[in-house]
Design a protein around this motif. Sequence first.
Motif, PDB file in Angstrom:
ATOM      1  N   VAL B 304      58.522  48.753  82.348  1.00  0.00           N
ATOM      2  CA  VAL B 304      58.776  49.050  80.937  1.00  0.00           C
ATOM      3  C   VAL B 304      60.179  49.655  80.839  1.00  0.00           C
ATOM      4  CG1 VAL B 304      58.065  50.458  78.966  1.00  0.00           C
ATOM      5  CG2 VAL B 304      56.321  49.498  80.515  1.00  0.00           C
ATOM      6  N   PRO B 305      61.065  49.080  80.023  1.00  0.00           N
ATOM      7  CA  PRO B 305      62.438  49.607  79.994  1.00  0.00           C
ATOM      8  C   PRO B 305      62.538  50.982  79.335  1.00  0.00           C
ATOM      9  CG  PRO B 305      62.167  47.826  78.410  1.00  0.00           C
ATOM     10  CD  PRO B 305      60.879  47.930  79.156  1.00  0.00           C
ATOM     11  N   ALA B 306      63.577  51.685  79.676  1.00  0.00           N
ATOM     12  CA  ALA B 306      63.850  52.986  79.065  1.00  0.00           C
ATOM     13  C   ALA B 306      64.794  52.769  77.877  1.00  0.00           C
ATOM     14  CB  ALA B 306      64.499  53.903  80.093  1.00  0.00           C
ATOM     15  N   PRO B 307      64.665  53.597  76.820  1.00  0.00           N
ATOM     16  CA  PRO B 307      65.545  53.424  75.658  1.00  0.00           C
ATOM     17  C   PRO B 307      67.025  53.408  76.045  1.00  0.00           C
ATOM     18  CG  PRO B 307      63.805  54.992  75.140  1.00  0.00           C
ATOM     19  CD  PRO B 307      63.657  54.653  76.603  1.00  0.00           C
ATOM     20  N   GLU B 308      67.395  54.264  77.003  1.00  0.00           N
ATOM     21  CA  GLU B 308      68.822  54.357  77.346  1.00  0.00           C
ATOM     22  C   GLU B 308      69.334  53.105  78.069  1.00  0.00           C
ATOM     23  OE1 GLU B 308      66.500  56.620  77.827  1.00  0.00           O
ATOM     24  OE2 GLU B 308      66.336  57.190  79.943  1.00  0.00           O
ATOM     25  N   SER B 309      68.429  52.211  78.462  1.00  0.00           N
ATOM     26  CA  SER B 309      68.887  50.981  79.109  1.00  0.00           C
ATOM     27  C   SER B 309      69.443  49.980  78.083  1.00  0.00           C
ATOM     28  CB  SER B 309      67.742  50.345  79.905  1.00  0.00           C
ATOM     29  OG  SER B 309      66.731  49.882  79.040  1.00  0.00           O
ATOM     30  N   PHE B 310      69.274  50.273  76.782  1.00  0.00           N
ATOM     31  CA  PHE B 310      69.813  49.380  75.747  1.00  0.00           C
ATOM     32  C   PHE B 310      71.144  49.915  75.241  1.00  0.00           C
ATOM     33  CE2 PHE B 310      65.253  48.677  75.657  1.00  0.00           C
ATOM     34  CZ  PHE B 310      65.168  47.294  75.619  1.00  0.00           C
ATOM     35  N   GLU B 311      72.145  49.059  75.270  1.00  0.00           N
ATOM     36  CA  GLU B 311      73.460  49.473  74.767  1.00  0.00           C
ATOM     37  C   GLU B 311      73.469  49.554  73.253  1.00  0.00           C
ATOM     38  OE1 GLU B 311      76.777  47.232  76.248  1.00  0.00           O
ATOM     39  OE2 GLU B 311      76.067  47.456  78.325  1.00  0.00           O
ATOM     40  N   ASN B 312      72.787  48.579  72.640  1.00  0.00           N
ATOM     41  CA  ASN B 312      72.767  48.489  71.180  1.00  0.00           C
ATOM     42  C   ASN B 312      71.906  49.626  70.600  1.00  0.00           C
ATOM     43  OD1 ASN B 312      71.187  47.567  68.711  1.00  0.00           O
ATOM     44  ND2 ASN B 312      72.803  46.025  68.768  1.00  0.00           N
ATOM     45  N   LYS B 313      72.481  50.341  69.624  1.00  0.00           N
ATOM     46  CA  LYS B 313      71.814  51.520  69.065  1.00  0.00           C
ATOM     47  C   LYS B 313      70.484  51.154  68.398  1.00  0.00           C
ATOM     48  CE  LYS B 313      72.597  54.850  65.392  1.00  0.00           C
ATOM     49  NZ  LYS B 313      73.346  54.898  64.141  1.00  0.00           N
ATOM     50  N   GLY B 314      70.500  50.052  67.624  1.00  0.00           N
ATOM     51  CA  GLY B 314      69.286  49.617  66.941  1.00  0.00           C
ATOM     52  C   GLY B 314      68.169  49.309  67.924  1.00  0.00           C
ATOM     53  N   LYS B 315      68.532  48.634  69.013  1.00  0.00           N
ATOM     54  CA  LYS B 315      67.523  48.272  70.017  1.00  0.00           C
ATOM     55  C   LYS B 315      67.002  49.509  70.755  1.00  0.00           C
ATOM     56  CE  LYS B 315      68.947  43.488  70.922  1.00  0.00           C
ATOM     57  NZ  LYS B 315      68.036  42.828  69.979  1.00  0.00           N
ATOM     58  N   ARG B 316      67.899  50.500  70.904  1.00  0.00           N
ATOM     59  CA  ARG B 316      67.484  51.744  71.570  1.00  0.00           C
ATOM     60  C   ARG B 316      66.461  52.480  70.705  1.00  0.00           C
ATOM     61  NH1 ARG B 316      72.568  53.301  72.788  1.00  0.00           N
ATOM     62  NH2 ARG B 316      72.711  54.825  71.129  1.00  0.00           N
ATOM     63  N   ILE B 317      66.753  52.556  69.406  1.00  0.00           N
ATOM     64  CA  ILE B 317      65.826  53.233  68.485  1.00  0.00           C
ATOM     65  C   ILE B 317      64.498  52.461  68.441  1.00  0.00           C
ATOM     66  CG2 ILE B 317      65.421  53.842  66.058  1.00  0.00           C
ATOM     67  CD1 ILE B 317      68.490  54.289  65.849  1.00  0.00           C
ATOM     68  N   ALA B 318      64.608  51.117  68.410  1.00  0.00           N
ATOM     69  CA  ALA B 318      63.403  50.283  68.364  1.00  0.00           C
ATOM     70  C   ALA B 318      62.559  50.506  69.620  1.00  0.00           C
ATOM     71  CB  ALA B 318      63.788  48.816  68.228  1.00  0.00           C
ATOM     72  N   CYS B 319      63.235  50.658  70.756  1.00  0.00           N
ATOM     73  CA  CYS B 319      62.520  50.881  72.022  1.00  0.00           C
ATOM     74  C   CYS B 319      61.776  52.214  71.981  1.00  0.00           C
ATOM     75  CB  CYS B 319      63.502  50.853  73.192  1.00  0.00           C
ATOM     76  SG  CYS B 319      62.746  51.226  74.787  1.00  0.00           S
ATOM     77  N   GLU B 320      62.445  53.249  71.493  1.00  0.00           N
ATOM     78  CA  GLU B 320      61.796  54.572  71.390  1.00  0.00           C
ATOM     79  C   GLU B 320      60.534  54.488  70.532  1.00  0.00           C
ATOM     80  OE1 GLU B 320      64.819  57.129  69.811  1.00  0.00           O
ATOM     81  OE2 GLU B 320      65.887  57.226  71.739  1.00  0.00           O
ATOM     82  N   GLY B 321      60.675  53.844  69.371  1.00  0.00           N
ATOM     83  CA  GLY B 321      59.540  53.714  68.451  1.00  0.00           C
ATOM     84  C   GLY B 321      58.410  52.918  69.081  1.00  0.00           C
TER      85      GLY B 321
END
Lengths: 204, 466
Positions: B304-321
């Motif tokens: 399962v990826p970690a939020p910080e592994s996404f460069e794109n801010k939107g994708k990082r927020i989406a991952c957290e959610g």
Amino acid sequence: MDQYKKHESVAALMNRSNVDTDQIIPKQFLKKVERSGFGVHLFHDWRYNDDGVTNNPDFELNKPAFKDAKVLVAGDNFGCGSSREHAPWAIADYGFNTIISTSYADIFYNNCFKNGILAIVVDEAQLDALMQEINASEGVSFVVDLENQAVTTPAGNGFNFEIDPFRKENMLKGLDDIGLTLKHIDKISEFEEKHKQQFPWLWA
Amino acid sequence: MKKTMYEKIWESHFVHQEPGQAPLLYVDRHLMHEVTSPQAFEGLRISKRPVRNPHSILATMDHCVPTKNRDLPIADPIARKQIETMADNCEENGLNLYDMESPDNGVIHVVVPEHGFVHPGMVVVCGDSHTATHGAFGALAFGIGTSEVEHVMASQTLPQQKSKTMLVQVDGQLSKHCTAKDIALAIVGVTGTAGGTGHVIEYAGEAIEALSMEGRMTVCNMAIEAGARAGMVAPDQKTFDFLEGKEFAPKGEQWGQALTYWKSLVTDEGAEFDAVITLNATDISPQVTWGTSPEQVVGVNDIVPAPESFENKGKRIACEGALKYMDLAANTKMTDIAIDYVFIGSCTNGRIEDFRDAANMAKGTQVAEGVTAIAVPGSFHVKIQAEKEGLDKIFKDAGWEWREPGCSMCLAMNGDELKDGQRCASTSNRNFEGRQGKGGRTHLVSPAMAAAAAAAGHFVDISKLG
């Protein structure tokens, strides 16, 4: 469809990407055979507490400042997923007539214009500026002028937007798409005859 | 000028364009179900407009139908009314309906191909975003809203701007136990759910050509999950063999005429696409989604990826959610995720090959303790064929429930749903929040992956099996 008129309205903010039509109107409300009365179910699972009746105070659209909003500013790829037109029916019935986002799913975008909802596309920087402006003070109002393809805001983040001229005309005049198409019924019949000769197996 | 298949079909269906208005596109086939049509019929009645071409329509009941106790009346009065309204509307307008009692009943995108109702080169619409399924036949098939359903019934046309084109080229060969579903999910993983917006996708390449018609339907079905309204595959001998002899397929002399035409539809060599994406099938492992969007997908042997592994801010927020909703910790091995429920079925994976794949995996196993597993055929024809092959017995012996056909837990409108917090391995197409029941957590997988998870109680890297 009602004519879309220039208006000044409170802008509400939903800072989420990929809001899907399952969230806009969950499936348990799709069983009705009418077009009306979906507004109360808009964003049901986010909007209400587990009792399904009382408002969830953490949900952004429940903020008192957004109460009379007609403009919804939303994150990228708004309205993705299912084709259900119940989504724009719910949005319109709730009271929104304008959405501003960086992009929309294709089917949802089409459905908006069939229901008097103006879906405006902006770039990322514009969206960021609008979001910041809404967050900065209570009850910010935007002026939406479709005729001149312009949005103005108190803090000067206004902009002009692109729109298909056919959609614009229909929105401004409140025209019925079907009526417009049926003006060309002779052309459709003519095409159909030719199509039948070319592809007879379609009518076999 | 070299043309893509999409452009050829578009041009052959262009009716008229009034200055300043959108082009009118002719529609050959209109598919219907009970959820998105009632308001369209109501609109026609109010405006006193007739259905222009009743023969172009094929309707079914699928979203709200129960998958057990079908002999009893539908318990939910609102769903029952919707089903009755569909029957009344079809009766009133003389439309071909596979109602709940019909031996041809099932999920719209499963029953339509069974009868050969869609052919290469057609324009096909349905008030359903998974209409793209029929692009597997080299047709232009896309989902529409209810206002458009009314528009097509009244005029047999739709105002449509021309889409952009995207080529998704899948070269190489799939590894053992990898399927069309894994290709479909891997593509969405690359494009994202908005990558195909405004485009019609053509799927091509060795791995696509190697797929059966059923596999191609699975891939095209999920074009919408990549944001594209339509996905299509060039018709070939497999397409023709599938159609030949079917109820609505051309017959006699017309079969030969049709065949000549269908062969002319393939994209011209050297035709240009607005976007091109290339994948290699050998790189595709069995896929599992970890989040609440189909683009949030990894191989089963991944984490399962970690939020910080996404460069794109939107994708990082989406991952957290998504991690919060899915109750998953970053860096968890996918094979360590335990499940409560398994659903095999839907317009994505409810065809006979899907049940063969799953039964092959389920044979001789037992559903893990605490797990509920249901197999829901896409149609009565699929159900009967599976029973002829003894697949139902394999599932039942392994502790599965063998149900009646319908959309069932793909969107959970009919009462088949997850309870709050339950986690499901599902062969359907969307893992959105609440899609399979409020608070339910969905992981999208292939039928073989779902069956392996049912037996183990968690995801299994089936590529390591013999």
